[in-house]
Motif scaffolding. Structure first.
Motif, PDB file in Angstrom:
ATOM      1  N   LEU A  79      49.289  39.989  31.576  1.00 25.51           N
ATOM      2  CA  LEU A  79      50.009  38.796  32.020  1.00 25.51           C
ATOM      3  C   LEU A  79      49.315  37.550  31.482  1.00 25.51           C
ATOM      4  CD1 LEU A  79      52.427  37.986  33.830  1.00 25.51           C
ATOM      5  CD2 LEU A  79      50.798  37.817  35.730  1.00 25.51           C
ATOM      6  N   ASP A  80      47.993  37.508  31.605  1.00 22.25           N
ATOM      7  CA  ASP A  80      47.216  36.373  31.133  1.00 22.25           C
ATOM      8  C   ASP A  80      47.314  36.200  29.618  1.00 22.25           C
ATOM      9  OD1 ASP A  80      45.136  34.252  31.700  1.00 22.25           O
ATOM     10  OD2 ASP A  80      44.030  35.501  30.267  1.00 22.25           O
ATOM     11  N   SER A  81      47.372  37.311  28.885  1.00 23.08           N
ATOM     12  CA  SER A  81      47.439  37.246  27.414  1.00 23.08           C
ATOM     13  C   SER A  81      48.854  36.932  26.909  1.00 23.08           C
ATOM     14  CB  SER A  81      46.965  38.563  26.803  1.00 23.08           C
ATOM     15  OG  SER A  81      47.925  39.578  27.033  1.00 23.08           O
ATOM     16  N   GLY A  82      49.837  37.006  27.800  1.00 24.35           N
ATOM     17  CA  GLY A  82      51.226  36.753  27.401  1.00 24.35           C
ATOM     18  C   GLY A  82      51.973  38.002  26.966  1.00 24.35           C
ATOM     19  N   ALA A  83      51.285  39.144  26.937  1.00 27.11           N
ATOM     20  CA  ALA A  83      51.927  40.383  26.465  1.00 27.11           C
ATOM     21  C   ALA A  83      53.049  40.842  27.388  1.00 27.11           C
ATOM     22  CB  ALA A  83      50.884  41.493  26.304  1.00 27.11           C
ATOM     23  N   ILE A  84      52.895  40.647  28.682  1.00 24.65           N
ATOM     24  CA  ILE A  84      53.953  41.033  29.640  1.00 24.65           C
ATOM     25  C   ILE A  84      55.210  40.211  29.364  1.00 24.65           C
ATOM     26  CG2 ILE A  84      54.660  41.003  32.077  1.00 24.65           C
ATOM     27  CD1 ILE A  84      52.617  43.089  31.943  1.00 24.65           C
ATOM     28  N   GLN A  85      55.027  38.914  29.196  1.00 28.95           N
ATOM     29  CA  GLN A  85      56.167  38.033  28.956  1.00 28.95           C
ATOM     30  C   GLN A  85      56.836  38.336  27.611  1.00 28.95           C
ATOM     31  OE1 GLN A  85      53.077  37.316  29.896  1.00 28.95           O
ATOM     32  NE2 GLN A  85      52.953  35.500  31.187  1.00 28.95           N
ATOM     33  N   GLN A  86      56.055  38.775  26.639  1.00 22.95           N
ATOM     34  CA  GLN A  86      56.591  39.065  25.309  1.00 22.95           C
ATOM     35  C   GLN A  86      57.206  40.463  25.202  1.00 22.95           C
ATOM     36  OE1 GLN A  86      53.295  38.396  22.684  1.00 22.95           O
ATOM     37  NE2 GLN A  86      53.225  36.207  23.135  1.00 22.95           N
ATOM     38  N   LEU A  87      56.935  41.311  26.192  1.00 21.97           N
ATOM     39  CA  LEU A  87      57.486  42.668  26.141  1.00 21.97           C
ATOM     40  C   LEU A  87      59.006  42.594  26.197  1.00 21.97           C
ATOM     41  CD1 LEU A  87      57.074  45.752  26.182  1.00 21.97           C
ATOM     42  CD2 LEU A  87      57.015  45.598  28.683  1.00 21.97           C
ATOM     43  N   SER A  88      59.632  43.069  25.151  1.00 22.61           N
ATOM     44  CA  SER A  88      61.088  43.010  25.052  1.00 22.61           C
ATOM     45  C   SER A  88      61.603  44.285  24.401  1.00 22.61           C
ATOM     46  CB  SER A  88      61.494  41.772  24.237  1.00 22.61           C
ATOM     47  OG  SER A  88      62.878  41.691  24.156  1.00 22.61           O
ATOM     48  N   PRO A  89      61.791  45.343  25.205  1.00 20.69           N
ATOM     49  CA  PRO A  89      62.284  46.597  24.624  1.00 20.69           C
ATOM     50  C   PRO A  89      63.689  46.411  24.058  1.00 20.69           C
ATOM     51  CG  PRO A  89      61.805  46.832  26.972  1.00 20.69           C
ATOM     52  CD  PRO A  89      61.607  45.403  26.634  1.00 20.69           C
ATOM     53  N   PRO A  90      64.034  47.202  23.057  1.00 20.93           N
ATOM     54  CA  PRO A  90      65.398  47.127  22.526  1.00 20.93           C
ATOM     55  C   PRO A  90      66.419  47.349  23.654  1.00 20.93           C
ATOM     56  CG  PRO A  90      64.039  48.611  21.203  1.00 20.93           C
ATOM     57  CD  PRO A  90      63.239  48.235  22.402  1.00 20.93           C
TER      58      PRO A  90
END
Length: 190
Positions: A79-90
């Motif tokens: 969450l802190d790194s932004g990876a959760i927000q960027q997770l966008s599965p097809p």
């Protein structure tokens, strides 16, 4: 808390769960649920604080699930790194309701996968990289490859013998791209 509720919370809030498959596979998969179907779930797989592809796990092969301190730490870090927000599965992943839906999309997109399965002859667990050739809702036709990129021939798998199926990961993408490229080069030489 019930399993269904935890799955839905992971899907809605992008919370990380650890799913453990039953024996003889007995592997742990950490990730965020991106698809809940009647017969399987699909996780956006988290390995070492990085999302790396997806893993389909048949519900019948799930031994248990956990959401422990380690998963919460991974969640907070991502969450802190932004990876959760960027997770966008097809989009297609969330729309899958049957094995056939998943297999059809994999076949169209990038037909390489790594599958943990039980051999019906010896009852041992095998982990194989495979090129999906054809499928229906109950079985797969694949070409198996060893870790040196050499074909071991074609095989058929019954879905009920599969414990997990990884796809669109760094490993399967790189392996498949290179083997496909090498195969095209070899066919041009002939």
């Amino acid at each position: 808390m019930s399993f269904e509720r935890k799955l839905n919370e992971s899907l809605k809030w992008k919370k990380i769960l650890q799913i453990t498959t039953e024996r003889p596979d007995n592997r742990n998969y950490d990730g965020i649920v991106v698809c809940i179907a009647k017969e399987f779930i699909i996780l956006a797989q988290e390995i070492d604080y990085v999302f790396d592809g997806f893993v389909l796990i048949p519900r019948s092969k799930i031994a248990y699930f956990e959401e422990r301190e380690e998963q919460e730490f991974s969640y907070q870090l991502l969450l802190d790194s932004g990876a959760i927000q960027q997770l966008s599965p097809p989009d297609w992943i969330g729309d899958c309701r049957t094995y056939r839906d998943v297999f059809d999309h994999i076949l169209k997109q990038h037909p390489w996968m790594t599958v943990n399965w039980v051999c019906p002859r010896c009852d041992d667990i095998h982990v194989d990289t495979a090129l999906l050739k054809d499928s229906d809702n109950h079985s797969l036709s694949v070409e198996l490859y060893n870790r040196a990129g050499h074909s071991l021939g074609e095989a058929g798998w019954v879905v009920s013998k599969i414990f997990s199926m990884e796809f669109e990961s760094g490993y399967t993408n790189k392996f498949g791209y290179f083997v496909d490229k090498r195969r095209v080069g070899e066919s041009k030489k002939s």
